[in-house]
Design a protein around this motif. Structure first.
Motif, short mmCIF file in Angstrom:
data_model
loop_
_atom_site.label_atom_id
_atom_site.label_comp_id
_atom_site.label_asym_id
_atom_site.label_seq_id
_atom_site.Cartn_x
_atom_site.Cartn_y
_atom_site.Cartn_z
N LEU A 79 50.95 31.95 59.83
CA LEU A 79 50.52 30.87 60.73
C LEU A 79 50.55 31.33 62.18
O LEU A 79 49.61 31.06 62.94
CB LEU A 79 51.40 29.64 60.56
CG LEU A 79 51.12 28.76 59.36
CD1 LEU A 79 52.20 27.68 59.22
CD2 LEU A 79 49.75 28.11 59.45
N SER A 80 51.60 32.03 62.55
CA SER A 80 51.71 32.53 63.92
C SER A 80 50.55 33.48 64.25
O SER A 80 49.94 33.38 65.32
CB SER A 80 53.05 33.22 64.13
OG SER A 80 53.18 33.65 65.46
N SER A 87 63.35 30.25 58.63
CA SER A 87 63.28 29.55 57.35
C SER A 87 61.89 29.57 56.72
O SER A 87 61.73 29.15 55.58
CB SER A 87 63.74 28.10 57.51
OG SER A 87 62.84 27.39 58.32
N GLY A 88 60.89 30.06 57.45
CA GLY A 88 59.53 29.99 56.94
C GLY A 88 59.00 31.24 56.31
O GLY A 88 57.99 31.20 55.61
N GLY A 89 59.64 32.37 56.55
CA GLY A 89 59.21 33.61 55.93
C GLY A 89 57.78 34.01 56.25
O GLY A 89 57.30 33.86 57.37
N ALA A 90 57.09 34.51 55.23
CA ALA A 90 55.75 35.05 55.39
C ALA A 90 54.74 33.99 55.82
O ALA A 90 53.82 34.28 56.58
CB ALA A 90 55.29 35.71 54.10
#
Length: 126
Positions: A82-83, A74-77
Motif C-alpha cells: 500500500l505504501s 502489524s501490516g506486513g507485506a
C-alpha cells in the motif's frame, strides 16, 4: 460557492468523522481524494493552472496522510505494498502537474478508486 454551504459541509464532515470507525475514516479520505481528482481533471481541461496546483497539493497531502496512517509493524507485506502504491500515485500526480496528462490522471484515479472499494469492503465485514 456560498460560504454558508461550505460551512455546512465542513460541519457535516466533522460530524461524520467524529463517529466513524477507522475503516470509515479511510474511506472518507479516499472519497475526498477522488473528489479532488475530479476537480483536478476540470482544472486541467479548463487550463486553470493555479487551481490545478492547489488540487495536486491537496491530493498529495491526502496520500501522505493515508501513507502515514499505515502501521508497518502489524501490516506486513500488505502495508508495504500500500505504501508503495501511495508513493507511486504521488509520483504520477507530480508528473501530471508537469505533463498535464489526462491518461496518467485516469490511471491514478482508477487505482485509487479500486483501493477505495477495497477499504469499503473491509469495513463492511462483520
Amino acid at each position: 460557492m456560498n460560504d454558508s454551504y461550505l460551512d455546512y459541509g465542513a460541519v457535516d464532515l466533522q460530524t461524520r468523522a467524529s463517529t466513524a470507525s477507522p475503516h470509515e475514516l479511510v474511506v472518507m479520505l479516499f472519497d475526498g481524494l477522488l473528489d479532488e481528482l475530479a476537480r483536478l481533471r476540470g482544472h486541467l481541461e479548463a487550463r486553470h493552472f493555479e487551481s490545478k496546483g492547489h488540487s495536486i497539493d491537496r491530493c498529495l497531502n491526502i496520500l501522505d496522510g493515508l501513507d502515514a496512517a499505515l502501521d508497518p509493524d502489524s501490516g506486513g507485506a500488505v502495508v508495504q505494498d500500500l505504501s508503495r502504491l501511495y508513493r507511486y500515485c504521488s509520483q504520477q500526480l507530480c508528473n501530471v502537474s508537469v505533463t498535464l496528462s489526462q491518461d496518467t490522471l485516469d490511471e491514478v484515479a482508477h487505482l485509487l478508486d479500486e483501493l477505495r472499494d477495497g477499504w469499503q469492503q473491509v469495513g463492511s465485514r462483520p
